[in-house]
Motif scaffolding. Sequence first.
Motif, mmCIF file in Angstrom:
data_model
loop_
_atom_site.group_PDB
_atom_site.id
_atom_site.type_symbol
_atom_site.label_atom_id
_atom_site.label_comp_id
_atom_site.label_asym_id
_atom_site.label_seq_id
_atom_site.Cartn_x
_atom_site.Cartn_y
_atom_site.Cartn_z
ATOM 1 N N VAL A 1 -4.761 -6.048 -8.592
ATOM 2 C CA VAL A 1 -4.001 -4.619 -8.017
ATOM 3 C C VAL A 1 -4.678 -4.123 -6.780
ATOM 4 N N GLN A 2 -5.931 -4.177 -6.661
ATOM 5 C CA GLN A 2 -6.706 -3.777 -5.454
ATOM 6 C C GLN A 2 -6.306 -4.858 -4.151
ATOM 7 N N GLN A 3 -6.061 -5.844 -4.552
ATOM 8 C CA GLN A 3 -5.910 -6.777 -3.410
ATOM 9 C C GLN A 3 -4.275 -6.544 -2.978
ATOM 10 N N ASP A 4 -3.410 -6.240 -3.902
ATOM 11 C CA ASP A 4 -2.041 -5.685 -3.539
ATOM 12 C C ASP A 4 -2.046 -4.572 -2.900
ATOM 13 N N ILE A 5 -2.774 -3.546 -3.259
ATOM 14 C CA ILE A 5 -3.003 -2.518 -2.276
ATOM 15 C C ILE A 5 -3.410 -2.629 -0.991
ATOM 16 N N THR A 6 -4.357 -3.443 -0.684
ATOM 17 C CA THR A 6 -4.815 -4.038 0.422
ATOM 18 C C THR A 6 -3.773 -4.474 1.353
ATOM 19 N N SER A 7 -2.959 -5.394 0.663
ATOM 20 C CA SER A 7 -1.996 -6.098 1.548
ATOM 21 C C SER A 7 -0.877 -5.225 1.656
ATOM 22 N N LEU A 8 -0.558 -3.969 0.830
ATOM 23 C CA LEU A 8 0.368 -3.022 1.098
ATOM 24 C C LEU A 8 -0.121 -2.164 2.573
ATOM 25 N N ASN A 9 -1.408 -1.795 2.360
ATOM 26 C CA ASN A 9 -1.905 -0.814 3.448
ATOM 27 C C ASN A 9 -1.822 -1.564 4.814
ATOM 28 N N LYS A 10 -2.121 -2.885 4.531
ATOM 29 C CA LYS A 10 -2.270 -3.725 6.053
ATOM 30 C C LYS A 10 -0.627 -3.782 6.511
ATOM 31 N N ALA A 11 0.184 -4.125 5.770
ATOM 32 C CA ALA A 11 1.623 -4.071 6.063
ATOM 33 C C ALA A 11 2.085 -2.706 6.586
ATOM 34 N N ILE A 12 1.520 -1.698 5.777
ATOM 35 C CA ILE A 12 2.104 -0.287 6.415
ATOM 36 C C ILE A 12 1.255 0.090 7.666
ATOM 37 N N SER A 13 0.198 -0.421 7.802
ATOM 38 C CA SER A 13 -0.446 -0.177 9.375
ATOM 39 C C SER A 13 0.048 -0.825 10.459
ATOM 40 N N GLU A 14 0.584 -2.179 9.852
ATOM 41 C CA GLU A 14 1.280 -3.109 11.147
ATOM 42 C C GLU A 14 2.532 -2.494 11.453
ATOM 43 N N GLN A 15 3.345 -1.776 10.247
ATOM 44 C CA GLN A 15 4.642 -1.252 10.702
ATOM 45 C C GLN A 15 4.446 0.098 11.652
ATOM 46 N N GLN A 16 3.278 0.766 11.162
ATOM 47 C CA GLN A 16 3.138 2.156 11.874
ATOM 48 C C GLN A 16 2.771 1.633 13.439
ATOM 49 N N VAL A 17 2.170 0.608 13.540
ATOM 50 C CA VAL A 17 1.554 0.045 14.873
ATOM 51 C C VAL A 17 2.963 -0.194 15.701
ATOM 52 N N GLN A 18 3.861 -0.826 15.004
ATOM 53 C CA GLN A 18 5.289 -1.396 15.511
ATOM 54 C C GLN A 18 6.086 -0.029 15.971
ATOM 55 N N LEU A 19 5.868 0.900 14.989
ATOM 56 C CA LEU A 19 6.751 2.297 15.357
ATOM 57 C C LEU A 19 6.089 3.137 16.507
ATOM 58 N N ASP A 20 4.883 2.900 16.646
ATOM 59 C CA ASP A 20 4.166 3.680 17.674
ATOM 60 C C ASP A 20 4.630 2.990 18.990
ATOM 61 N N ASN A 21 4.368 1.755 18.800
ATOM 62 C CA ASN A 21 5.064 0.911 20.271
ATOM 63 C C ASN A 21 6.464 1.055 20.631
ATOM 64 N N ALA A 22 7.004 1.196 19.630
ATOM 65 C CA ALA A 22 8.897 1.465 19.908
ATOM 66 C C ALA A 22 8.722 2.902 20.265
ATOM 67 N N LYS A 23 8.010 4.030 19.896
ATOM 68 C CA LYS A 23 8.127 5.080 20.492
ATOM 69 C C LYS A 23 7.634 5.268 21.952
ATOM 70 N N GLN A 24 6.651 4.318 22.139
ATOM 71 C CA GLN A 24 6.182 4.400 23.580
ATOM 72 C C GLN A 24 6.977 3.762 24.499
ATOM 73 N N GLU A 25 7.694 2.754 24.019
ATOM 74 C CA GLU A 25 8.664 2.162 24.643
ATOM 75 C C GLU A 25 9.663 3.214 25.163
ATOM 76 N N VAL A 26 10.259 3.940 23.908
ATOM 77 C CA VAL A 26 11.310 4.746 24.216
ATOM 78 C C VAL A 26 10.942 6.009 25.359
ATOM 79 N N ASN A 27 9.720 6.220 25.267
ATOM 80 C CA ASN A 27 9.287 7.290 26.167
ATOM 81 C C ASN A 27 9.039 6.559 27.537
#
Length: 107
Positions: free
Chosen positions: A53-79
């Motif tokens: 379960v801890q490994q699953d949580i770690t992989s989900l947190n990694k995926a969330i942070s990657e998606q957050q980076v993509q969202l931030d990059n998209a917002k920067q590009e829109v700006n």
Amino acid sequence: MTNEKQTEALTDVLQRRIRTFSRVEKVFYGSIILTAITMAIGIIFLQSRNLQVQQDITSLNKAISEQQVQLDNAKQEVNELSNRDRITKIAEKAGLSNQQNNIQKVD
């Protein structure tokens, strides 16, 4: 010699006592051993499940942070794409006039 006799007497008493366990005592000690084995297996299972379960949580947190980076990059590009100077340059190239009150920023 007396020490050897005491040791032999103690050994004989223990052997007689072990042989004369009643059925209730045998069942009691057997159930204690069975319970200990069951608990050991259960603890091992729970620890391995916890690690999974801890490994699953770690992989989900990694995926969330990657998606957050993509969202931030998209917002920067829109700006960057909606920069007022860039829009003005594109409008001038297209032959449009610059009217500041017609340019609005949309979020």
